[in-house]
Design a protein around this motif. Structure first.
Motif, PDB file in Angstrom:
ATOM      1  N   MET A 191       1.042  -1.219  -0.107  1.00  8.83           N
ATOM      2  CA  MET A 191      -0.030  -0.147   0.058  1.00  8.83           C
ATOM      3  C   MET A 191       0.780   1.261   0.127  1.00  8.83           C
ATOM      4  SD  MET A 191      -3.000  -0.756  -0.307  1.00  8.83           S
ATOM      5  CE  MET A 191      -3.788   0.817  -0.113  1.00  8.83           C
ATOM      6  N   ILE A 192       2.006   1.270   0.697  1.00  8.38           N
ATOM      7  CA  ILE A 192       2.899   2.498   0.712  1.00  8.38           C
ATOM      8  C   ILE A 192       3.398   2.451  -0.393  1.00  8.38           C
ATOM      9  CG2 ILE A 192       4.815   3.250   1.535  1.00  8.38           C
ATOM     10  CD1 ILE A 192       4.365   1.937   4.399  1.00  8.38           C
ATOM     11  N   GLY A 193       3.902   1.344  -1.366  1.00  7.77           N
ATOM     12  CA  GLY A 193       4.374   1.619  -2.586  1.00  7.77           C
ATOM     13  C   GLY A 193       3.277   2.185  -3.562  1.00  7.77           C
ATOM     14  N   ILE A 194       2.125   1.712  -3.358  1.00  8.17           N
ATOM     15  CA  ILE A 194       1.004   2.274  -4.514  1.00  8.17           C
ATOM     16  C   ILE A 194       0.591   3.710  -4.217  1.00  8.17           C
ATOM     17  CG2 ILE A 194      -1.400   2.209  -4.786  1.00  8.17           C
ATOM     18  CD1 ILE A 194      -1.083  -0.936  -4.177  1.00  8.17           C
ATOM     19  N   LEU A 196       2.897   5.978  -3.108  1.00  7.77           N
ATOM     20  CA  LEU A 196       3.973   6.784  -3.681  1.00  7.77           C
ATOM     21  C   LEU A 196       3.867   6.967  -5.186  1.00  7.77           C
ATOM     22  CD1 LEU A 196       6.959   5.451  -1.609  1.00  7.77           C
ATOM     23  CD2 LEU A 196       5.838   7.497  -1.351  1.00  7.77           C
ATOM     24  N   GLY A 197       3.415   5.708  -5.829  1.00  9.39           N
ATOM     25  CA  GLY A 197       3.351   5.538  -7.061  1.00  9.39           C
ATOM     26  C   GLY A 197       2.114   6.367  -7.639  1.00  9.39           C
ATOM     27  N   VAL A 198       0.906   6.596  -6.748  1.00 11.27           N
ATOM     28  CA  VAL A 198       0.021   7.329  -7.076  1.00 11.27           C
ATOM     29  C   VAL A 198       0.297   8.714  -7.235  1.00 11.27           C
ATOM     30  CG1 VAL A 198      -2.233   8.033  -6.544  1.00 11.27           C
ATOM     31  CG2 VAL A 198      -1.857   5.654  -6.609  1.00 11.27           C
ATOM     32  N   VAL A 199       0.931   9.169  -6.146  1.00  5.77           N
ATOM     33  CA  VAL A 199       1.552  10.500  -6.007  1.00  5.77           C
ATOM     34  C   VAL A 199       2.355  10.892  -7.057  1.00  5.77           C
ATOM     35  CG1 VAL A 199       2.859  12.137  -4.637  1.00  5.77           C
ATOM     36  CG2 VAL A 199       1.312  10.673  -3.373  1.00  5.77           C
ATOM     37  N   SER A 200       3.368  10.020  -7.364  1.00  6.62           N
ATOM     38  CA  SER A 200       4.398  10.432  -8.216  1.00  6.62           C
ATOM     39  C   SER A 200       3.691  10.411  -9.687  1.00  6.62           C
ATOM     40  CB  SER A 200       5.318   9.489  -8.456  1.00  6.62           C
ATOM     41  OG  SER A 200       6.222   9.304  -9.663  1.00  6.62           O
ATOM     42  N   THR A 201       2.641   9.527 -10.074  1.00  6.70           N
ATOM     43  CA  THR A 201       2.104   9.568 -11.441  1.00  6.70           C
ATOM     44  C   THR A 201       1.154  10.822 -11.483  1.00  6.70           C
ATOM     45  OG1 THR A 201       2.268   7.177 -11.344  1.00  6.70           O
ATOM     46  CG2 THR A 201       0.695   8.266 -13.145  1.00  6.70           C
ATOM     47  N   SER A 202       0.557  11.129 -10.407  1.00  6.71           N
ATOM     48  CA  SER A 202      -0.146  12.228 -10.401  1.00  6.71           C
ATOM     49  C   SER A 202       0.548  13.586 -10.696  1.00  6.71           C
ATOM     50  CB  SER A 202      -1.252  12.623  -9.123  1.00  6.71           C
ATOM     51  OG  SER A 202      -1.465  11.374  -8.929  1.00  6.71           O
ATOM     52  N   LEU A 203       1.543  13.670 -10.001  1.00  9.55           N
ATOM     53  CA  LEU A 203       2.421  14.769 -10.182  1.00  9.55           C
ATOM     54  C   LEU A 203       2.892  14.820 -11.871  1.00  9.55           C
ATOM     55  CD1 LEU A 203       3.676  17.178  -8.479  1.00  9.55           C
ATOM     56  CD2 LEU A 203       5.963  15.571  -8.274  1.00  9.55           C
TER      57      LEU A 203
ATOM     58  N   LEU B 282       8.230  14.706  -0.520  1.00 11.64           N
ATOM     59  CA  LEU B 282       8.046  13.632  -1.649  1.00 11.64           C
ATOM     60  C   LEU B 282       8.251  14.593  -3.024  1.00 11.64           C
ATOM     61  CD1 LEU B 282       7.759  10.817  -2.700  1.00 11.64           C
ATOM     62  CD2 LEU B 282       5.213  11.195  -2.287  1.00 11.64           C
ATOM     63  N   ILE B 286      11.122  14.172  -5.816  1.00 10.85           N
ATOM     64  CA  ILE B 286      10.845  13.915  -7.321  1.00 10.85           C
ATOM     65  C   ILE B 286      11.162  15.110  -8.225  1.00 10.85           C
ATOM     66  CG2 ILE B 286       8.813  13.387  -8.850  1.00 10.85           C
ATOM     67  CD1 ILE B 286       7.213  12.307  -6.615  1.00 10.85           C
ATOM     68  N   MET B 336      -6.627   6.265 -11.269  1.00  8.89           N
ATOM     69  CA  MET B 336      -5.173   6.644 -11.596  1.00  8.89           C
ATOM     70  C   MET B 336      -4.275   5.238 -12.154  1.00  8.89           C
ATOM     71  SD  MET B 336      -3.196   8.587 -11.613  1.00  8.89           S
ATOM     72  CE  MET B 336      -3.623  10.014 -10.836  1.00  8.89           C
ATOM     73  N   ALA B 449      -3.220  -2.216  -8.798  1.00  8.61           N
ATOM     74  CA  ALA B 449      -2.637  -1.570  -7.381  1.00  8.61           C
ATOM     75  C   ALA B 449      -3.965  -1.912  -6.361  1.00  8.61           C
ATOM     76  CB  ALA B 449      -2.656  -0.236  -7.446  1.00  8.61           C
ATOM     77  N   GLY B 467       1.384  -3.489  -7.564  1.00  8.43           N
ATOM     78  CA  GLY B 467       1.182  -2.283  -6.780  1.00  8.43           C
ATOM     79  C   GLY B 467       1.874  -1.079  -7.712  1.00  8.43           C
ATOM     80  N   GLU B 468       3.142  -0.749  -7.227  1.00 10.98           N
ATOM     81  CA  GLU B 468       4.027   0.453  -7.704  1.00 10.98           C
ATOM     82  C   GLU B 468       4.385   0.290  -8.937  1.00 10.98           C
ATOM     83  OE1 GLU B 468       7.378   1.457  -5.465  1.00 10.98           O
ATOM     84  OE2 GLU B 468       7.152  -0.656  -4.440  1.00 10.98           O
ATOM     85  N   PHE B 471       2.530   1.592 -11.700  1.00 14.23           N
ATOM     86  CA  PHE B 471       2.899   3.286 -12.076  1.00 14.23           C
ATOM     87  C   PHE B 471       4.354   3.562 -12.557  1.00 14.23           C
ATOM     88  CE2 PHE B 471      -0.388   2.716  -8.451  1.00 14.23           C
ATOM     89  CZ  PHE B 471      -1.275   3.278  -8.997  1.00 14.23           C
ATOM     90  N   GLN B 490      10.705   9.301  -6.447  1.00 14.02           N
ATOM     91  CA  GLN B 490       9.757   8.357  -5.721  1.00 14.02           C
ATOM     92  C   GLN B 490      10.386   7.445  -4.730  1.00 14.02           C
ATOM     93  OE1 GLN B 490       6.928   6.766  -8.547  1.00 14.02           O
ATOM     94  NE2 GLN B 490       6.818   4.884  -7.169  1.00 14.02           N
ATOM     95  N   LYS B 495      10.429   6.432  -0.279  1.00 13.94           N
ATOM     96  CA  LYS B 495      10.732   5.144   0.541  1.00 13.94           C
ATOM     97  C   LYS B 495      11.712   5.608   1.624  1.00 13.94           C
ATOM     98  CE  LYS B 495       9.490   1.802  -2.944  1.00 13.94           C
ATOM     99  NZ  LYS B 495       9.992   1.126  -3.914  1.00 13.94           N
TER     100      LYS B 495
END
Lengths: 217, 530
Positions: A191-194, A196-203, B282, B286, B336, B449, B467-468, B471, B490, B495
């Motif tokens: 969930m933490i990885g997801i 972070l991925g969502v934030v990064s992709t959104s940005l 974060l 990035i 997303m 995800a 998951g990640e 993305f 990221q 992390k």
């Protein structure tokens, strides 16, 4: 301009939603509500695109007598059946009420078909579990053991076969330990990885760095 | 390396400090709740004037018990005593509810203030209640013009107390929050208790109108408080006064009037300060790595097996002369995961155009259909094969979850594609789709995800983006420096923060288990985003 305008719109809307999360003051809430309304309106209109596309492809299949064209007839007939019954033979706006024609179709055709598809899951879980739990190597063996403990621990049988052990060593307790600690730790890491991925992709999308969803490279 | 260590140390030390500063405000004040929780009111409708006491029974004082010591009623005119025993309540005396008792002090004189407490002798150990007071009996019945409405044995409903009204924090105005300590009659959990009515007025002396009601029970168990948000026709800047009425059978008991409270808009949501700090770090990380990548710095990204296999999977379908299916999940373009899934579609479509392999994209949302068509069209154009594109590559099936699963399963069984991609948001249909694909021997690459669906994809597919990784696909496949920079930011920034925080708070929580649990509670409150 064909690509720039969507990028600008995405940026404006994205930044608005971002700010609104931290700033409840006007006009941020009103703006975000307006954008959400726009999305709902566009989605509602877009449903027609999908429905028309489905009919176009189905009619073409029947017209050209493509392979499996019979299934296309089923699609066309059921589509118009529920549309006509819902629009003209279900009491107008009361079409959702019990006893209407639309309700009859929903209860007697749609629901059983949906339930049938869902019920297939039980068989697919069995076949997938059979493959996943084969003890091919050390890791798969650990998986098999964990699966056995969890499955047996969730039934009275699990405690029955371990009734002579101290309470902490009974299968129901071991099952809870696996689910509450090992499983939760793994799930949270994912969930933490997801997140972070969502934030990064959104940005990336808000800043216009990511363009592949608009058809770009 | 030295810079990385310094950065890590800075984050580990500075971050908790920042978070602490953001959350320096004290937590909610707690209200004492002793075992008896003795409360008292001037008995309503009593012509002679008396005081009614209400308290909770001690452990063991239940109907089925054979015998229980008497409760002594102690009274004084000073808070520090001396307290004199005025009466006792025996085990067999009638109860207010299963877990509470009441006593009416008819010897209290009007014009005097009294303090009360209860004591009980439990085999030599004296257990005393809190001291309640000052309280004076009032001839309420005269004011009401009613006589003899209350019998000595009648159960009296107690009003809510400690009513506070204030502007709802962290909102855009238009709302007032009420908070009160629940009525003693409510806390006793009786079926006769009918909840609370909320009354509002624009002046303390003016007309009050009922603006809402709520059930009994507490919102905050520790503090025995109930809270309610009144958002009904509240004007910002206007002063409002409230009182709350507890309802018991046919009786009502009003709290004191509280106010004024004025609703205002807030400029910053203080409950989200931690999010802002973490998000700021974060995003900073990035952007820093994007700039580094733009400057031409080589960035190492670990191999992702599922994405490495994309070329192989498309090549296999080409060799077999069969189609490739691409399933972008069952969610719309506001998800997303769907967007991330469509970015991979671009890469797959370009490969299929180059290899002249048939691609089919059945979708469950109209907007996804439109977006996917644009992506596929552009990819075919970039591959130099616009002639190979037609709109029917991407087609709509249905919005319905299992209808879509049935449709895709039927297509898979009939057309037997060599390769199937599942990239996006999936729910219960994930295993139905993946097992069907597995049954026809297709090479399958999944990515989602949704943590609950990952085990199913792992069991049924050849490769799974967990998951990640979903993305990261766009950056990984395109090798665009700016996208790779964001991925690195990221990974390193995000992390590192979470691992540092996890480590610090695991230590604190472990220490908290042996020392004060207050520390753990404070940390939980700090990170509670609302």
């Amino acid at each position: 301009m064909r690509r720039e305008i969507p990028l600008i719109l995405t940026g404006i809307v994205g930044i608005t939603f971002f700010i609104q999360f931290f700033v409840p003051h006007s006009p941020m809430r009103e703006l975000s509500e307006t954008f959400s309304d726009w999305y709902s309106i566009i989605s509602a209109f877009a449903i027609w695109l999908g429905a028309l596309n489905l009919m176009k492809i189905s009619f073409e299949k029947v017209y050209k007598k493509d392979k499996d064209w019979f299934f296309a007839i089923t699609t066309i007939v059921t589509f118009f059946l529920i549309l006509i019954v819902g629009l003209f033979f279900s009491g107008g706006r009361q079409y959702l009420e019990q006893g209407s024609g639309f309700d009859w179709l929903y209860r007697n055709i749609y629901s059983p078909l949906s339930a049938t598809m869902f019920a297939l899951l039980a068989f697919f879980v069995a076949s997938a579990s059979y493959r996943a739990f084969r003890a091919r190597n050390a890791q798969a063996t650990v998986l098999l053991l964990a699966a056995f403990i969890v499955m047996a621990g969730r039934t009275p049988f699990g405690d029955w076969i371990t009734i002579y052990l101290p309470e902490g060593w009974r299968l129901s307790n071991l099952s809870n330990i696996i689910m509450n600690y090992f499983n939760v730790a793994g799930q949270r890491a994912i969930m933490i990885g997801i997140s972070l991925g969502v934030v990064s992709t959104s940005l990336r999308i808000i800043l216009g760095i990511e363009r592949s969803h608009l058809g770009g490279e | 390396m030295g810079k990385k260590v310094a950065l890590g140390i800075c984050i580990v030390i500075i971050l908790p400090l920042l978070i602490w500063l953001v959350h320096m405000k004290p937590g909610p004040s707690s209200i004492s709740y002793p075992p008896y929780d003795l409360t008292a009111i001037s008995t309503p409708f009593d012509t002679s004037g008396s005081v009614t006491l209400n308290w909770f029974c001690l452990e063991g004082d239940i109907d089925s018990a054979a015998v229980f010591p008497d409760y002594s009623i102690l009274r004084s005119q000073e808070p520090d005593g001396p307290f004199e025993k005025i009466d006792s309540v025996g085990f067999e005396s009638p109860r207010a509810t299963d877990i509470s008792r009441q006593y009416r002090d008819t010897s209290a004189s009007m014009g005097f203030s009294y303090y009360y407490k209860i004591s009980c002798d439990l085999q030599g150990q004296i257990v005393e209640s809190n001291i309640f007071g000052p309280i004076s009996p009032v001839m309420a019945a005269e004011a009401a013009g009613v006589e003899g409405m209350v019998e000595a044995t009648d159960i009296i409903v107690f009003p809510p107390t400690q009513l506070k009204v204030f502007d709802t924090p962290n909102d855009a105005g238009g709302s007032i929050t009420l908070e009160w300590k629940v009525s003693a009659s409510d806390a006793a959990k009786s079926l006769l208790f009918n909840g609370y009515d909320i009354y509002r007025g624009t002046s303390a002396e003016g007309l009050f109108e009922k603006v809402g009601e709520t059930t009994g029970g507490v919102s905050d168990v520790d503090r025995q408080m109930k809270s309610l948000r009144d958002g009904r026709d509240i004007l910002n800047g206007q002063e409002y006064y409230y009182y709350v009425a507890a309802k018991w059978d046919s009786q009502e008991a009003n709290s004191e009037i509280a106010g004024p409270a004025v609703s205002r808009q807030q400029w910053f949501h203080t409950g989200r300060g931690v999010s802002l700090v973490l998000l700021g770090i974060l995003i900073g990380s990035i952007l820093y790595f994007i700039n580094r990548a733009k400057a031409g710095k080589e960035l190492f990204i670990r191999k992702i097996a599922g994405l490495e296999a994309v070329d192989e999977a498309v090549g296999r379908a080409t060799e077999m002369g069969k189609a490739i299916f691409y399933i972008p999940g069952i969610q719309d373009m506001n998800n997303m995961q769907t967007i991330a899934g469509l970015t991979i579609l671009g890469r797959v479509a370009k490969l299929t155009a180059e290899y002249e392999t048939r691609l089919e994209v059945p979708v469950s949302r109209s907007l996804v259909m439109v977006a996917a068509r644009e992506i596929v069209k552009e990819s075919y154009l970039n591959a130099g094969r616009p002639d190979y594109y037609n709109d029917d590559i991407v087609y709509y099936l249905t919005d319905d979850q299992f209808g879509y699963a049935a449709g895709v399963d039927g297509l898979v069984i009939r057309k037997k594609p060599a390769t199937i991609f599942y990239q996006g948001a999936f729910f219960a249909e994930s295993l139905i789709l993946a097992e069907t694909g597995n049954s026809i021997g297709a090479i399958q690459i999944a990515g989602t995800a949704m943590p609950a669906q990952l085990p199913f994809f792992v069991a049924a597919c050849d490769y799974t983006l967990i998951g990640e990784e979903l993305f990261a696909a766009s950056a990984y496949l395109s090798r665009e420096p700016k996208l790779l920079g964001s991925l690195k930011g990221q990974d390193l920034g995000g992390k590192l923060i979470f691992l540092s925080l996890a480590l610090i708070f695991v230590i604190i929580a472990t220490l908290g288990a042996f020392a004060e649990s207050e520390i753990v509670d404070t940390i939980q409150r700090m990170f509670n985003v609302n």
